[in-house]
Design a protein around this motif. Structure first.
Motif, PDB file in Angstrom:
ATOM      1  N   PHE A  35       8.111 -15.363   1.524  1.00  0.00           N
ATOM      2  CA  PHE A  35       7.279 -14.588   0.618  1.00  0.00           C
ATOM      3  C   PHE A  35       6.791 -13.354   1.365  1.00  0.00           C
ATOM      4  N   ARG A  36       7.669 -12.359   1.432  1.00  0.00           N
ATOM      5  CA  ARG A  36       7.364 -11.155   2.184  1.00  0.00           C
ATOM      6  C   ARG A  36       7.727  -9.934   1.341  1.00  0.00           C
ATOM      7  N   MET A  37       6.940  -8.889   1.524  1.00  0.00           N
ATOM      8  CA  MET A  37       7.148  -7.655   0.784  1.00  0.00           C
ATOM      9  C   MET A  37       6.975  -6.488   1.748  1.00  0.00           C
ATOM     10  N   ALA A  38       7.776  -5.459   1.575  1.00  0.00           N
ATOM     11  CA  ALA A  38       7.621  -4.252   2.387  1.00  0.00           C
ATOM     12  C   ALA A  38       7.755  -3.042   1.472  1.00  0.00           C
ATOM     13  N   PHE A  39       6.943  -2.035   1.692  1.00  0.00           N
ATOM     14  CA  PHE A  39       7.012  -0.811   0.910  1.00  0.00           C
ATOM     15  C   PHE A  39       6.412   0.314   1.730  1.00  0.00           C
ATOM     16  N   THR A  40       6.733   1.545   1.356  1.00  0.00           N
ATOM     17  CA  THR A  40       6.175   2.687   2.065  1.00  0.00           C
ATOM     18  C   THR A  40       4.945   3.204   1.340  1.00  0.00           C
ATOM     19  N   GLU A  41       4.089   3.875   2.110  1.00  0.00           N
ATOM     20  CA  GLU A  41       2.899   4.503   1.552  1.00  0.00           C
ATOM     21  C   GLU A  41       2.742   5.894   2.133  1.00  0.00           C
ATOM     22  N   LEU A  42       2.155   6.768   1.334  1.00  0.00           N
ATOM     23  CA  LEU A  42       1.826   8.106   1.807  1.00  0.00           C
ATOM     24  C   LEU A  42       0.317   8.176   1.966  1.00  0.00           C
ATOM     25  N   HIS A  43      -0.139   8.327   3.204  1.00  0.00           N
ATOM     26  CA  HIS A  43      -1.563   8.310   3.490  1.00  0.00           C
ATOM     27  C   HIS A  43      -2.139   9.723   3.437  1.00  0.00           C
ATOM     28  N   PRO A  44      -3.405   9.871   3.031  1.00  0.00           N
ATOM     29  CA  PRO A  44      -3.984  11.218   2.890  1.00  0.00           C
ATOM     30  C   PRO A  44      -4.104  11.974   4.201  1.00  0.00           C
ATOM     31  N   TYR A  45      -4.132  11.251   5.333  1.00  0.00           N
ATOM     32  CA  TYR A  45      -4.229  11.943   6.612  1.00  0.00           C
ATOM     33  C   TYR A  45      -2.870  12.340   7.157  1.00  0.00           C
ATOM     34  N   GLN A  46      -1.799  11.996   6.423  1.00  0.00           N
ATOM     35  CA  GLN A  46      -0.460  12.391   6.833  1.00  0.00           C
ATOM     36  C   GLN A  46      -0.017  13.574   5.985  1.00  0.00           C
ATOM     37  N   SER A  47       0.757  14.466   6.568  1.00  0.00           N
ATOM     38  CA  SER A  47       1.223  15.632   5.812  1.00  0.00           C
ATOM     39  C   SER A  47       2.415  15.286   4.933  1.00  0.00           C
ATOM     40  N   ASP A  48       3.439  14.667   5.521  1.00  0.00           N
ATOM     41  CA  ASP A  48       4.666  14.416   4.769  1.00  0.00           C
ATOM     42  C   ASP A  48       5.203  13.002   4.970  1.00  0.00           C
ATOM     43  N   LEU A  49       4.561  12.204   5.788  1.00  0.00           N
ATOM     44  CA  LEU A  49       5.229  11.031   6.325  1.00  0.00           C
ATOM     45  C   LEU A  49       4.899   9.759   5.566  1.00  0.00           C
ATOM     46  N   ASP A  50       5.877   8.877   5.462  1.00  0.00           N
ATOM     47  CA  ASP A  50       5.666   7.526   4.974  1.00  0.00           C
ATOM     48  C   ASP A  50       5.467   6.602   6.169  1.00  0.00           C
ATOM     49  N   GLU A  51       4.842   5.455   5.917  1.00  0.00           N
ATOM     50  CA  GLU A  51       4.915   4.379   6.876  1.00  0.00           C
ATOM     51  C   GLU A  51       4.905   3.070   6.111  1.00  0.00           C
ATOM     52  N   ILE A  52       5.515   2.042   6.673  1.00  0.00           N
ATOM     53  CA  ILE A  52       5.533   0.730   6.057  1.00  0.00           C
ATOM     54  C   ILE A  52       4.326  -0.031   6.587  1.00  0.00           C
ATOM     55  N   VAL A  53       3.498  -0.568   5.691  1.00  0.00           N
ATOM     56  CA  VAL A  53       2.173  -1.065   6.050  1.00  0.00           C
ATOM     57  C   VAL A  53       2.085  -2.574   5.900  1.00  0.00           C
ATOM     58  N   ASP A  86       4.255   9.342 -11.481  1.00  0.00           N
ATOM     59  CA  ASP A  86       4.328  10.489 -12.369  1.00  0.00           C
ATOM     60  C   ASP A  86       5.761  10.981 -12.453  1.00  0.00           C
ATOM     61  N   LYS A  87       6.074  11.742 -13.484  1.00  0.00           N
ATOM     62  CA  LYS A  87       7.463  12.112 -13.767  1.00  0.00           C
ATOM     63  C   LYS A  87       8.113  12.868 -12.621  1.00  0.00           C
ATOM     64  N   LEU A  88       7.378  13.756 -11.937  1.00  0.00           N
ATOM     65  CA  LEU A  88       7.967  14.558 -10.869  1.00  0.00           C
ATOM     66  C   LEU A  88       7.559  14.082  -9.483  1.00  0.00           C
ATOM     67  N   ASP A  89       6.734  13.040  -9.412  1.00  0.00           N
ATOM     68  CA  ASP A  89       6.209  12.581  -8.127  1.00  0.00           C
ATOM     69  C   ASP A  89       6.840  11.240  -7.798  1.00  0.00           C
ATOM     70  N   VAL A  90       7.447  11.115  -6.622  1.00  0.00           N
ATOM     71  CA  VAL A  90       8.136   9.884  -6.272  1.00  0.00           C
ATOM     72  C   VAL A  90       7.186   8.796  -5.774  1.00  0.00           C
ATOM     73  N   TYR A  91       5.902   9.088  -5.652  1.00  0.00           N
ATOM     74  CA  TYR A  91       4.936   8.098  -5.194  1.00  0.00           C
ATOM     75  C   TYR A  91       4.108   7.598  -6.362  1.00  0.00           C
ATOM     76  N   GLY A  92       3.849   6.293  -6.409  1.00  0.00           N
ATOM     77  CA  GLY A  92       3.124   5.747  -7.540  1.00  0.00           C
ATOM     78  C   GLY A  92       2.489   4.414  -7.236  1.00  0.00           C
ATOM     79  N   ASP A  93       2.433   3.549  -8.256  1.00  0.00           N
ATOM     80  CA  ASP A  93       1.784   2.245  -8.158  1.00  0.00           C
ATOM     81  C   ASP A  93       2.827   1.145  -8.222  1.00  0.00           C
TER      82      ASP A  93
END
Length: 495
Positions: free
Chosen positions: A53-71, A274-281
């Motif tokens: 029972f494991r899940m991995a996904f990327t997130e865009l943090h507000p203190y990062q300019s362009d980068l994802d990280e898996i949390v 959102d339609k043009l944004d690749v980051y969401g919920d």
């Protein structure tokens, strides 16, 4: 009247497709926010483990300019304790990481794409063991012309489906399969024109039967920016598929990506943004699935066998009569069907031509994926705009990089072959920085390209140009990987 009739037929066809059922997966409720994770930052590139029972996904943090990280976090999901893992950001901080899948022992395969100041990219697939031992670049020789890459690992760990922009893509990112050959991973095989289009095919998920494939695409006819589609493999070539069905129970006027599920959990998961944004919920939807797990291994023949290039119209995607020029051998070949055998073309530089089309130049690598490798030629019709791929400039300047000369010389050749062809150059930037400065920069870059063409002998009366700055984006400006798509030079065919 004819256009109206065609439009009505296309709408009816799309309606009929949407009404098709997906026998393998039944949706028993509505999609809802995954409440356990709604406090987190915007997410993307979701995967879950078939084994734990494991899940991995990327997130865009507000203190990062362009980068994802898996949390990482722990939660109780539907009676199970899930592990959401962190992936240490090994190497260059400019790398975009995306999870691909977990193996039986808890190790994680993931993609990493490094971008340089000249707009180029280096892609790799890494493996991080359950003991945190890193094995980098486990599939040597990956070719990716995009700053994006995503993928999925089959449950039996025999196949990896990658979304990447290789040398033989049908458009932007295409889906490929790679088979594990017992001691190493093999070559990429394009899944073909039934699955792949001139648009983006991303975030694949291969079910346990190794036949049922879900993926996201922004192709025409969908509900929103990106929709989830399902298709089923019909034979062992990985080229023949059922026509992709829009998974209407999941899709909305927004964008849906990263659809995935496992047989031990009564929910499927995906990202809605959102339609043009690749980051969401992260969303969840209750399902019942009746997929029979594949317990056998399918042999894939040598990737060079029966490989060929097929030249098609970039708008209609129909095969066209064309000419192949092999640069090193000064060899020219004609084919009315637009098909050229690829076996003897390994390692060669090729130019594909057709009367009334913009030519395409390709350097063939050490191997060619089996089956058809589509070459799109854009028609030189009045009013159409064609992007000059790989025309790059030094950062924040109008100085053309030498790597751009090959594409510009191709344009010179096409204009010499079509003496009545007049063009308008159009320059675009992203939306970062001062809008006035961006407008000036885009105009300066257009002027630089025009000067290059004139210096090569093209009459100045055949060339005009205008810079638009960041006024006309073709992708989101939220990340560096999508902003680079907006930094482009196009030419429009004039009367």
């Amino acid at each position: 009247m004819m256009k109206l009739a065609i439009g009505i037929i296309c709408l009816l066809f799309a309606y009929l497709l949407e009404g098709q059922s997906i026998e393998q997966v039944k949706f028993t409720g509505r999609a809802e926010l995954m409440l356990e994770l709604t406090h987190r930052y915007k997410s993307n590139y979701l995967t879950i483990s078939h084994h734990q029972f494991r899940m991995a996904f990327t997130e865009l943090h507000p203190y990062q300019s362009d980068l994802d990280e898996i949390v990482t976090e722990k939660h109780s999901f539907h009676g199970h304790t899930w592990m959401i893992d962190i992936l240490p950001d090994y190497g260059d901080d400019q790398g975009l990481v995306t999870p691909i899948g977990f193996d039986y022992y808890g190790g994680l395969y993931y993609s990493k794409v490094l971008s340089n100041d000249q707009g180029g990219h280096t892609s790799m697939i890494n493996y991080l063991s359950a003991e945190n031992e890193l094995y980098a670049d486990i599939i040597p020789g990956l070719v990716n012309h995009s700053g994006l890459q995503s993928g999925a690992l089959s449950k039996n760990e025999r196949y990896m489906i990658l979304s990447t922009q290789g040398a033989y893509t049908h458009g932007k990112e295409d889906l490929y399969v790679i088979e594990y050959l017992g001691s190493s991973w093999g070559h990429m095989t394009n899944l073909g024109s039934i699955v792949n289009t001139k648009d983006q095919e991303i975030t694949p998920y291969l079910a346990t039967d190794n036949k049922t494939l879900f993926f996201s695409s922004d192709r025409t006819g969908g509900k929103g920016g990106y929709d989830i589609y399902m298709t089923e493999r019909l034979d062992d070539t990985w080229q023949n598929w059922t026509r992709p069905i829009n998974v209407s129970e999941v899709n909305s006027i927004q964008s849906e990506t990263s659809f995935c599920f496992v047989e031990t959990d009564p929910f499927a998961y995906f990202i809605r943004s959102d339609k043009l944004d690749v980051y969401g919920d992260i969303m969840e939807i209750p399902i019942e699935q009746s997929i029979v797990e594949d317990s056998s291994f399918t042999e894939i023949v040598d990737v060079i066998e029966k490989a060929y290039f097929k030249v098609v119209d970039g708008v209609t995607e129909r095969a066209i009569a064309s000419e192949l020029v092999i640069v090193e051998d000064y060899d020219q070949r004609q084919n009315e069907s637009g098909i050229f055998e690829a076996e003897e073309l390994v390692g060669k530089t090729l130019i594909f031509k057709s009367s009334g089309y913009f030519s395409s130049k390709l350097k063939v690598g050490e191997s060619v994926p089996k089956g058809e490798n589509i070459i799109f030629l854009q028609p030189l019709t009045t009013g159409s705009s064609i992007t000059l791929e790989n025309v790059l400039f030094k950062r924040a300047t109008a100085n053309i990089l030498t790597s751009s000369y090959e594409q510009l010389d191709l344009l010179v050749e096409v204009m010499n072959e079509n003496p009545d062809l007049n063009i308008r150059l159009k320059g675009h930037t992203d939306n970062k920085g001062n809008p006035v400065s961006n407008l000036e920069l885009s105009q300066n870059r257009v002027d630089a390209v025009a000067d290059y063409l004139r210096n090569k002998g093209i009459n100045r009366r055949r060339i005009s140009g205008i810079g638009y700055g960041g006024k006309y984006p073709i992708a989101s400006n939220e990340t560096e990987e999508t902003r680079q798509l907006n930094r482009r030079v196009e030419f429009e065919i004039m009367e």
